[in-house]
Enzyme design. Sequence first.
Site, PDB file in Angstrom:
ATOM      1  N   MET A 184      -1.718   9.102  12.705  1.00  0.00           N
ATOM      2  CA  MET A 184      -3.068   9.328  12.146  1.00  0.00           C
ATOM      3  C   MET A 184      -3.793  10.413  12.948  1.00  0.00           C
ATOM      4  O   MET A 184      -5.004  10.312  13.199  1.00  0.00           O
ATOM      5  CB  MET A 184      -3.886   8.016  12.171  1.00  0.00           C
ATOM      6  CG  MET A 184      -3.259   6.923  11.342  1.00  0.00           C
ATOM      7  SD  MET A 184      -4.186   5.383  11.402  1.00  0.00           S
ATOM      8  CE  MET A 184      -3.619   4.693  12.955  1.00  0.00           C
TER       9      MET A 184
ATOM     10  N   ASP B  33       0.849  -1.188   0.000  1.00  0.00           N
ATOM     11  CA  ASP B  33       0.000   0.000   0.000  1.00  0.00           C
ATOM     12  C   ASP B  33       0.882   1.235   0.000  1.00  0.00           C
ATOM     13  O   ASP B  33       2.100   1.134   0.049  1.00  0.00           O
ATOM     14  CB  ASP B  33      -0.985  -0.031   1.181  1.00  0.00           C
ATOM     15  CG  ASP B  33      -0.262  -0.159   2.503  1.00  0.00           C
ATOM     16  OD1 ASP B  33       0.608   0.685   2.777  1.00  0.00           O
ATOM     17  OD2 ASP B  33      -0.547  -1.110   3.263  1.00  0.00           O
TER      18      ASP B  33
ATOM     19  N   LYS C 222      -4.856   2.123   0.708  1.00  0.00           N
ATOM     20  CA  LYS C 222      -6.052   2.796   1.202  1.00  0.00           C
ATOM     21  C   LYS C 222      -5.814   4.286   1.084  1.00  0.00           C
ATOM     22  O   LYS C 222      -4.905   4.810   1.683  1.00  0.00           O
ATOM     23  CB  LYS C 222      -6.287   2.428   2.660  1.00  0.00           C
ATOM     24  CG  LYS C 222      -6.390   0.936   2.883  1.00  0.00           C
ATOM     25  CD  LYS C 222      -6.213   0.619   4.350  1.00  0.00           C
ATOM     26  CE  LYS C 222      -6.324  -0.879   4.594  1.00  0.00           C
ATOM     27  NZ  LYS C 222      -5.104  -1.606   4.370  1.00  0.00           N
TER      28      LYS C 222
HETATM   29  N1  SAH Z   1       2.597   0.766  10.880  1.00  0.00           N
HETATM   30  C1  SAH Z   1       2.968   2.126  10.628  1.00  0.00           C
HETATM   31  C2  SAH Z   1       1.865   3.099  11.017  1.00  0.00           C
HETATM   32  C3  SAH Z   1       0.584   2.905  10.253  1.00  0.00           C
HETATM   33  S1  SAH Z   1      -0.628   4.108  10.667  1.00  0.00           S
HETATM   34  C4  SAH Z   1       4.272   2.445  11.347  1.00  0.00           C
HETATM   35  O1  SAH Z   1       4.728   1.670  12.205  1.00  0.00           O
HETATM   36  O2  SAH Z   1       4.868   3.462  11.020  1.00  0.00           O
HETATM   37  C5  SAH Z   1      -0.321   5.329   9.455  1.00  0.00           C
HETATM   38  C6  SAH Z   1       0.227   6.577  10.093  1.00  0.00           C
HETATM   39  O3  SAH Z   1       1.634   6.461  10.282  1.00  0.00           O
HETATM   40  C7  SAH Z   1       0.084   7.836   9.260  1.00  0.00           C
HETATM   41  O4  SAH Z   1      -1.209   8.392   9.358  1.00  0.00           O
HETATM   42  C8  SAH Z   1       1.124   8.712   9.888  1.00  0.00           C
HETATM   43  O5  SAH Z   1       0.685   9.201  11.125  1.00  0.00           O
HETATM   44  C9  SAH Z   1       2.233   7.722  10.159  1.00  0.00           C
HETATM   45  N2  SAH Z   1       3.240   7.674   9.087  1.00  0.00           N
HETATM   46  C10 SAH Z   1       3.676   6.577   8.453  1.00  0.00           C
HETATM   47  N3  SAH Z   1       4.657   6.871   7.576  1.00  0.00           N
HETATM   48  C11 SAH Z   1       4.854   8.202   7.678  1.00  0.00           C
HETATM   49  C12 SAH Z   1       5.732   9.118   7.051  1.00  0.00           C
HETATM   50  N4  SAH Z   1       6.618   8.721   6.143  1.00  0.00           N
HETATM   51  N5  SAH Z   1       5.666  10.418   7.417  1.00  0.00           N
HETATM   52  C13 SAH Z   1       4.794  10.841   8.341  1.00  0.00           C
HETATM   53  N6  SAH Z   1       3.932  10.018   8.955  1.00  0.00           N
HETATM   54  C14 SAH Z   1       3.965   8.717   8.651  1.00  0.00           C
END
Ligand code: SAH
Length: 362
Positions: free
Chosen positions: A275, A142, A164
């Site tokens: 998020m 994704d 998504k």
């Molecule tokens: N499993 C992922 C998180 C999934 S929830 C992890 O461990 O990072 C998705 C959220 O992660 C986004 O809404 C944002 O808050 C954050 N996120 C993930 N990648 C990001 C990025 N490159 N820059 C900023 N926020 C990020």
Amino acid sequence: MSLGLDFAGKRVLVIGGARAARRVLARYLASGASVYHLAGPVSPGAPAVAGVTTPVYPRSLGAWDTLIAAVDLVAIVETSPGTDVTIAAACARHRTWLTRESAAATAPVGSVTLVGGGPGVEGLLTQGALAALGAADIVYYDRLGPTDRLDAWAPGAEHIDVGKAPGHHAIPQRDAERMLVASALAGLTVVRLKGGDPFVFGRGGEEVLACRAADVPVTVISGVTSAIAVPAAAGIPVTHRDITRLFTVISGHAPISDTELTHLVGLNGTIVVLMGIGTLQQLVAGLSRLGMRTDMPVAIVERGFAHDQRTTLGRLDTIAGLAAGAGVRSPAVVVIGEVVSLASHGDDAAAALLREAAELAG
Ligand code: SAH
């Protein structure tokens, strides 16, 4: 061992059934070689990968000699013992390189590997992630996972976007789980590539349960979570000696209750919100109402590690207005706590060090 040989323009003959040899074929094709494939004397089978040439199966020693003299490298994936001897002897006669490669799994049931891809930059993909991608027949990914070079990381695999878009699910979670399970039951080696770590708001737990319920072998490869790496990319350590010894990671997907907010204020540590853009206003108002000092430093880091990464710095009482004014959007990580001041002022040395580390990673 990797010798880093340059196969561009070389003629490579791969020997083995289409299914067993499919990954070897894909790898040599991706390396720029001209690829020839002999599936077998009885059932030649269709070429597993487009772009592969299938020569006529040699029926005599002379025919083997002609074929092997015409290529630079022979890669045996599977063949009969007698044919193996014939091929090895012909390679020796014509000084054609010979290598033996392992067959792709053809077990009736495949497997699913949930792979944490880190926050979107190749430098933060783990060796385990790369190995799993390299062995995959099919990769479900994704938009939050690192996908820039998926073709190179998983050259033998089909790539399917189950991404998504914010606020709307392109493929419902249950359907995505069903797709993983169905592919594995069809005998494929399946990778589900996720952003960050699969178990940090990644719905990885649900996918593990879906696989177990279907008796599909499932493993998880942890990834670098954006909860730590994205603040670091902006020079913010989530902990810092003498400033804070704890950090809490919370999802702002749904509004955070007053009970949770009260605990968060009481912990007096760093708060990292994923998020959290949609509920930012409610969060900062709630924290302030329940006793957090209004000048607590807050940072919002958007699009961590992307070329247009942006940090908005403020305080508990100003950040919502600043974010609205700047048009802050998801994906973003919100950091609330004293450590945020390391990014802007105060401990310059620490901030420089962290920026350097983030640059190296990027
Ligand atoms: N499993 C992922 C998180 C999934 S929830 C992890 O461990 O990072 C998705 C959220 O992660 C986004 O809404 C944002 O808050 C954050 N996120 C993930 N990648 C990001 C990025 N490159 N820059 C900023 N926020 C990020």
